[in-house]
Write an enzyme that holds these catalytic residues in place. Structure first.
Site, PDB file in Angstrom:
ATOM      1  N   HIS A 144       0.708  -1.154   0.157  1.00 16.44           N
ATOM      2  CA  HIS A 144      -0.051  -0.089   0.028  1.00 16.44           C
ATOM      3  C   HIS A 144       1.035   1.270  -0.080  1.00 16.44           C
ATOM      4  O   HIS A 144       1.862   1.432   0.877  1.00 16.44           O
ATOM      5  CB  HIS A 144      -0.971  -0.153   1.176  1.00 16.44           C
ATOM      6  CG  HIS A 144      -1.608   1.387   1.347  1.00 16.44           C
ATOM      7  ND1 HIS A 144      -2.840   1.160   0.717  1.00 16.44           N
ATOM      8  CD2 HIS A 144      -1.685   2.405   2.142  1.00 16.44           C
ATOM      9  CE1 HIS A 144      -3.709   2.505   1.000  1.00 16.44           C
ATOM     10  NE2 HIS A 144      -2.814   3.000   1.717  1.00 16.44           N
TER      11      HIS A 144
ATOM     12  N   SER B  49      -8.037   4.525   9.758  1.00 18.88           N
ATOM     13  CA  SER B  49      -8.605   4.555   7.976  1.00 18.88           C
ATOM     14  C   SER B  49      -7.582   3.657   7.254  1.00 18.88           C
ATOM     15  O   SER B  49      -8.359   2.777   6.324  1.00 18.88           O
ATOM     16  CB  SER B  49      -8.319   6.024   7.406  1.00 18.88           C
ATOM     17  OG  SER B  49      -8.708   5.988   6.176  1.00 18.88           O
TER      18      SER B  49
ATOM     19  N   LYS C 171      -8.668  -1.014   6.344  1.00 13.22           N
ATOM     20  CA  LYS C 171      -8.835  -1.197   4.976  1.00 13.22           C
ATOM     21  C   LYS C 171      -7.754  -2.573   4.695  1.00 13.22           C
ATOM     22  O   LYS C 171      -8.408  -3.506   4.214  1.00 13.22           O
ATOM     23  CB  LYS C 171      -8.754  -0.217   3.973  1.00 13.22           C
ATOM     24  CG  LYS C 171      -9.925   0.839   3.849  1.00 13.22           C
ATOM     25  CD  LYS C 171      -9.956   1.882   3.131  1.00 13.22           C
ATOM     26  CE  LYS C 171      -8.848   2.773   3.668  1.00 13.22           C
ATOM     27  NZ  LYS C 171      -8.849   4.071   2.840  1.00 13.22           N
TER      28      LYS C 171
ATOM     29  N   ASP D 206     -15.030   3.622   7.379  1.00 11.92           N
ATOM     30  CA  ASP D 206     -14.036   4.387   6.752  1.00 11.92           C
ATOM     31  C   ASP D 206     -14.706   5.491   5.899  1.00 11.92           C
ATOM     32  O   ASP D 206     -14.261   6.551   5.799  1.00 11.92           O
ATOM     33  CB  ASP D 206     -12.882   3.797   6.400  1.00 11.92           C
ATOM     34  CG  ASP D 206     -11.908   4.656   5.722  1.00 11.92           C
ATOM     35  OD1 ASP D 206     -11.361   5.494   6.596  1.00 11.92           O
ATOM     36  OD2 ASP D 206     -11.544   4.881   4.574  1.00 11.92           O
TER      37      ASP D 206
ATOM     38  N   ARG E 240     -14.254  13.642   7.935  1.00 17.08           N
ATOM     39  CA  ARG E 240     -12.935  14.308   8.354  1.00 17.08           C
ATOM     40  C   ARG E 240     -12.630  15.287   7.009  1.00 17.08           C
ATOM     41  O   ARG E 240     -12.022  16.392   7.564  1.00 17.08           O
ATOM     42  CB  ARG E 240     -11.855  13.255   8.085  1.00 17.08           C
ATOM     43  CG  ARG E 240     -12.101  12.268   9.378  1.00 17.08           C
ATOM     44  CD  ARG E 240     -11.108  10.868   9.351  1.00 17.08           C
ATOM     45  NE  ARG E 240      -9.748  11.231   9.066  1.00 17.08           N
ATOM     46  CZ  ARG E 240      -9.015  10.626   8.367  1.00 17.08           C
ATOM     47  NH1 ARG E 240      -9.481   9.312   7.881  1.00 17.08           N
ATOM     48  NH2 ARG E 240      -7.634  10.627   8.091  1.00 17.08           N
TER      49      ARG E 240
HETATM   50  N1  URA Z   1      -5.354   7.556   2.937  1.00 14.89           N
HETATM   51  C1  URA Z   1      -6.454   6.745   3.519  1.00 14.89           C
HETATM   52  O1  URA Z   1      -7.016   5.823   3.106  1.00 14.89           O
HETATM   53  N2  URA Z   1      -7.094   7.457   4.701  1.00 14.89           N
HETATM   54  C2  URA Z   1      -6.487   8.414   5.213  1.00 14.89           C
HETATM   55  O2  URA Z   1      -6.912   8.866   6.212  1.00 14.89           O
HETATM   56  C3  URA Z   1      -5.353   9.131   4.570  1.00 14.89           C
HETATM   57  C4  URA Z   1      -4.755   8.520   3.571  1.00 14.89           C
END
Ligand code: URA
Length: 434
Positions: free
Chosen positions: A82, A183, A187, A161, A168
């Protein structure tokens, strides 16, 4: 449990219990707790933060808010990679096929681009017919059959999220380490792999502008991954200038194809090899990082990495003849140089502005509904540290709409610093957190 009391508790800097955190996440996801109370809580978290236990509970509650992929029917150690986002970031396109060709199962969920950063699924759709929305069954079968599958995030992955991120975004609470950790890691954990390698980008074009902040985020995410029993590492990589030379969808795909054929830019390959050797070590195919890197270099040199890429594109319905014949990609109508205004050395090519310039040409999205122009973007002719003469191209703008060129040129000029003193090429690997 009253939401008012929980906001008050965090406002005073107290710790929220596991039960309280699950109550908040579940209540918000199913619509029982209103936006205005969560907004207040987010701001309290912004100022008071969360300790490691709270972060872990937040991540797990968000993970548990939706589907969790079961990849247990895939043989071997399943690995995800990621990136926290960047400009010219085509790492997955190169890295995935290389390590898959060595036998590492790559089960990758990727996003779409938003703002000045691009998304892997968008880039893969450069191949006509490519299916970036595989069913869970097709995703698993493909990893078992050819060791690599890349799909978009399923709708019900960490739905908490999706709601929290949107809130946010409009309450100025995106840039808080506990919330970012929750967040991203919710995932990643819902995606069900055994190991995760994080590319935490640092600098002008990155989410984290300083090494200190990036390190804090990397440590926080690695900590949560370990608590969740995952093999995990984070590599901090430089994102002050675009990665490689190409910015823009087709242009980046072409650069990735060339990289898989052994002609990759040095900085891109440095990131690919660093992340990849960590992934190979996690897979236990090779336990020594130096030898793992050698395996990757050999896979590029003997053509097996490129062949795996072709196989992967075909498996997902894409027309792989574009990979074997890159002249099939529709070029942009206009290719215009941006010339240096003085002699000297390139000191800065500010990544964010290059990403925004590409977006202004139609190469990126401001909202998820926008349609991307695949052909447009920017190809650098110089990198930071290179010598340049007045009138020499800094880069080339690839545009389809003539009226957008002037503005992109101005953006690029103000993002470029040329000075008489010599300067070094950028170090790509800033730190590693294991
Ligand atoms: N990428 C994400 O998936 N979440 C965040 O909070 C910041 C970057």
């Amino acid at each position: 449990m009253r939401m008012y009391d929980l906001i008050e508790k965090k406002k005073l800097g107290e710790e929220l219990s596991t039960q309280e955190i699950y109550h908040i996440v579940n209540g918000y996801t199913n619509g029982e707790i209103p936006d205005y109370q969560i907004s207040a809580l987010l701001m309290a978290i912004y100022f008071r933060g969360m300790n490691v236990r709270e972060r872990y509970d937040l991540t797990m509650a968000m993970r548990d808010s939706g589907d969790i992929l079961d990849l247990s029917s895939i043989d071997g150690v399943k690995i995800d990679k990621h990136s926290t986002g960047g400009v010219g970031d085509k790492v997955t396109l190169v890295l995935g096929p290389i390590i898959a060709s060595i036998g590492v199962p790559v089960a990758k969920m990727s996003g779409r681009g938003l703002g000045h950063t691009g998304g892997t699924i968008d880039k893969l759709e450069a191949f006509p017919g490519f299916n970036g929305a595989l069913s869970e069954e097709a995703f698993i079968n493909q990893v078992n059959n050819i060791k690599i599958a890349v799909t978009g995030q399923s709708k019900n992955l960490a739905p908490a999220d999706k709601k929290l991120y949107a809130l946010r975004d409009v309450t100025a609470t995106v840039d808080e380490i506990s919330l970012i950790t929750g967040s991203i890691m919710s995932k990643k954990l819902a995606a069900g792999t055994d190991a995760i390698v994080l590319d935490v980008t640092v600098g002008d074009g990155a989410f984290m502008k300083t090494k200190e902040k990036a390190l804090e985020l990397a440590k926080s995410m690695v900590d949560i991954g370990k608590r969740a029993d995952k093999k995990i590492a984070a590599v901090l990589t430089n994102m002050d200038e675009p990665l490689g030379f190409a910015v823009g969808n087709n242009l980046e795909v072409i650069e990735a194809i060339n990289a898989l054929k052994g002609n990759g830019p040095e900085d891109l390959m440095e990131v690919v090899y660093e992340l990849g050797s960590q992934m190979i070590v996690f897979s236990e195919i090779e336990t020594d990082k130096v030898k793992a890197r050698k395996l990757m270099e050999n896979a590029v040199a003997d053509g097996s990495a490129f062949n795996k890429f072709v196989e992967f594109i075909q498996a997902q319905g894409g027309d792989s003849s574009f990979a074997t014949d890159i002249s099939k990609f529709e070029p942009a109508k206009y290719v215009v140089p941006v010339e240096a205004q003085s002699d000297g050395y390139v000191h800065a090519l500010k990544a964010e502005a290059f990403g925004l310039a590409s977006m202004s040409l139609g190469g990126g999205r401001e909202t998820f509904e926008d349609v991307i122009d695949m052909a447009v973007g920017i190809v650098l002719n110089k990198k930071v540290g290179d010598e340049i003469k007045k009138g020499e191209p800094i880069c080339y703008i690839h545009a389809n709409d003539e009226s957008k060129i002037k503005n992109a040129m101005e953006m690029i000029n103000s993002a470029t610093v040329i000075a008489p003193e010599k300067c070094n090429h950028m170090d790509l690997i800033i730190d590693i957190v294991e």
